[in-house]
Design a protein around this motif. Structure first.
Motif, PDB file in Angstrom:
ATOM      1  N   TYR A 180      -6.849   1.382  -6.793  1.00 49.70           N
ATOM      2  CA  TYR A 180      -6.629   2.723  -6.296  1.00 49.70           C
ATOM      3  C   TYR A 180      -8.084   3.111  -5.341  1.00 49.70           C
ATOM      4  CZ  TYR A 180      -3.154   3.260 -10.168  1.00 49.70           C
ATOM      5  OH  TYR A 180      -2.267   3.100 -10.861  1.00 49.70           O
ATOM      6  N   GLY A 181      -7.894   4.067  -4.361  1.00 44.47           N
ATOM      7  CA  GLY A 181      -9.071   4.364  -3.782  1.00 44.47           C
ATOM      8  C   GLY A 181      -8.764   5.190  -2.555  1.00 44.47           C
ATOM      9  N   LEU A 236       0.706  -1.217   0.061  1.00 47.25           N
ATOM     10  CA  LEU A 236       0.141  -0.138  -0.149  1.00 47.25           C
ATOM     11  C   LEU A 236       0.937   1.104  -0.010  1.00 47.25           C
ATOM     12  CD1 LEU A 236      -3.261   0.409   2.106  1.00 47.25           C
ATOM     13  CD2 LEU A 236      -1.853   2.275   1.762  1.00 47.25           C
ATOM     14  N   VAL A 237       0.724   2.254  -0.905  1.00 52.15           N
ATOM     15  CA  VAL A 237       1.560   3.320  -1.133  1.00 52.15           C
ATOM     16  C   VAL A 237       0.833   4.520  -1.128  1.00 52.15           C
ATOM     17  CG1 VAL A 237       3.238   4.196  -2.951  1.00 52.15           C
ATOM     18  CG2 VAL A 237       2.792   1.842  -2.796  1.00 52.15           C
ATOM     19  N   THR A 238       1.277   5.439  -0.398  1.00 53.48           N
ATOM     20  CA  THR A 238       0.522   6.748  -0.017  1.00 53.48           C
ATOM     21  C   THR A 238       1.643   7.869  -0.361  1.00 53.48           C
ATOM     22  OG1 THR A 238       1.032   6.708   2.157  1.00 53.48           O
ATOM     23  CG2 THR A 238      -1.112   5.970   1.476  1.00 53.48           C
ATOM     24  N   GLN A 239       1.186   9.138  -0.616  1.00 56.33           N
ATOM     25  CA  GLN A 239       2.026  10.238  -0.543  1.00 56.33           C
ATOM     26  C   GLN A 239       1.564  11.500   0.349  1.00 56.33           C
ATOM     27  OE1 GLN A 239       4.758  11.484  -2.968  1.00 56.33           O
ATOM     28  NE2 GLN A 239       4.611  13.035  -1.304  1.00 56.33           N
ATOM     29  N   LEU A 267      -2.631   3.644  -3.636  1.00 59.26           N
ATOM     30  CA  LEU A 267      -2.435   2.787  -4.413  1.00 59.26           C
ATOM     31  C   LEU A 267      -1.954   1.553  -3.728  1.00 59.26           C
ATOM     32  CD1 LEU A 267      -1.344   1.737  -7.169  1.00 59.26           C
ATOM     33  CD2 LEU A 267       0.802   2.558  -6.931  1.00 59.26           C
ATOM     34  N   VAL A 268      -2.492   0.575  -4.147  1.00 60.51           N
ATOM     35  CA  VAL A 268      -2.337  -0.800  -3.739  1.00 60.51           C
ATOM     36  C   VAL A 268      -1.868  -1.703  -4.718  1.00 60.51           C
ATOM     37  CG1 VAL A 268      -3.520  -2.877  -2.403  1.00 60.51           C
ATOM     38  CG2 VAL A 268      -4.306  -0.432  -1.994  1.00 60.51           C
ATOM     39  N   VAL A 269      -0.690  -2.244  -4.577  1.00 63.41           N
ATOM     40  CA  VAL A 269       0.051  -3.137  -5.599  1.00 63.41           C
ATOM     41  C   VAL A 269       0.002  -4.601  -5.224  1.00 63.41           C
ATOM     42  CG1 VAL A 269       2.163  -3.534  -6.843  1.00 63.41           C
ATOM     43  CG2 VAL A 269       1.573  -1.031  -6.431  1.00 63.41           C
TER      44      VAL A 269
END
Length: 211
Positions: free
Chosen positions: A111-112, A27-30, A75-77
């Motif tokens: 994405y969400g 799980l990726v965040t900015q 973003l979830v990869v």
């Protein structure tokens, strides 16, 4: 994710199945601290929302949940099996030598914007569902209720849960679909001969495309 049309997978049922078979996601965040990424086991509920909803939890000490709480898109990869493709796999190598290495892989991006929660009973329901999902099929499956309630309550206070309705879903299954039949089967056979389980699995996935 850049997805060439040849490798695009956009069937929701197929993408959901891949997510369920590949539950450990990144799980990726900015946020204010820059890019953050966590590796988390997630649970997909297919029929919640347009593309399903992902459920998971962070350690409370992990600052990333606060970024999710701010409402920014995440973003979830989901990364599946992958394999190096040697030019030696291609019959074309012997014919003209105009071949180069590449990499085959399967990946899904979701994405969400997430809802964060820390209510005890809702967290208990979440960890129970996650455990039941991953314990299924075992001869003697463990259940959250097997642990003492006081212990569970202390563990629940150390986590923060989230629900992430999926607003966009992308899939790329790069499996040599851009090659002719001879070179496609050359790659499949080359991976099948590998001693790496991941290579062999990808060979089986490729075989399913022609069955």
């Amino acid at each position: 994710m850049y997805v060439p049309k040849t490798f695009a997978q956009d069937d929701p049922a197929t993408l959901h199945g891949f997510i369920e078979q590949t539950p450990l996601a990144m799980l990726v965040t900015q946020g204010e601290q820059g890019l953050l990424a966590s590796h988390l086991p997630l649970l997909l509920v297919r029929d919640e929302g347009e593309y399903g909803t992902l459920y998971g939890h962070f350690a409370r000490a992990n600052p990333q949940w606060r970024v999710l709480q701010g409402g920014d898109e995440a973003l979830v990869v989901f990364q599946g099996a992958n394999a190096y493709v040697s030019p030696s796999f291609y019959p074309a190598k012997a014919e003209h030598g105009k071949v180069v290495p590449t990499w085959n892989y399967q990946a899904v991006h979701a994405y969400g914007r997430a809802e964060v929660f820390d209510e005890g009973e809702r967290l208990l329901a979440l960890v129970s569902a996650l455990s039941d999902h991953h314990e299924q099929g075992r001869e003697r499956p463990w259940a959250v209720s097997d642990a003492p309630r006081e212990y569970l309550d202390s563990m629940l206070r150390a986590i923060v849960g989230f629900a992430l309705p999926i607003s966009r879903l992308q899939g790329q299954f790069k499996l040599s679909q851009n090659k002719d039949a001879a070179n496609f089967h050359g790659v499949q056979q080359g991976l099948q001969r590998s001693e790496r389980p991941g290579d062999q699995h990808l060979a089986q996935v490729m075989a399913s495309l022609t069955s």
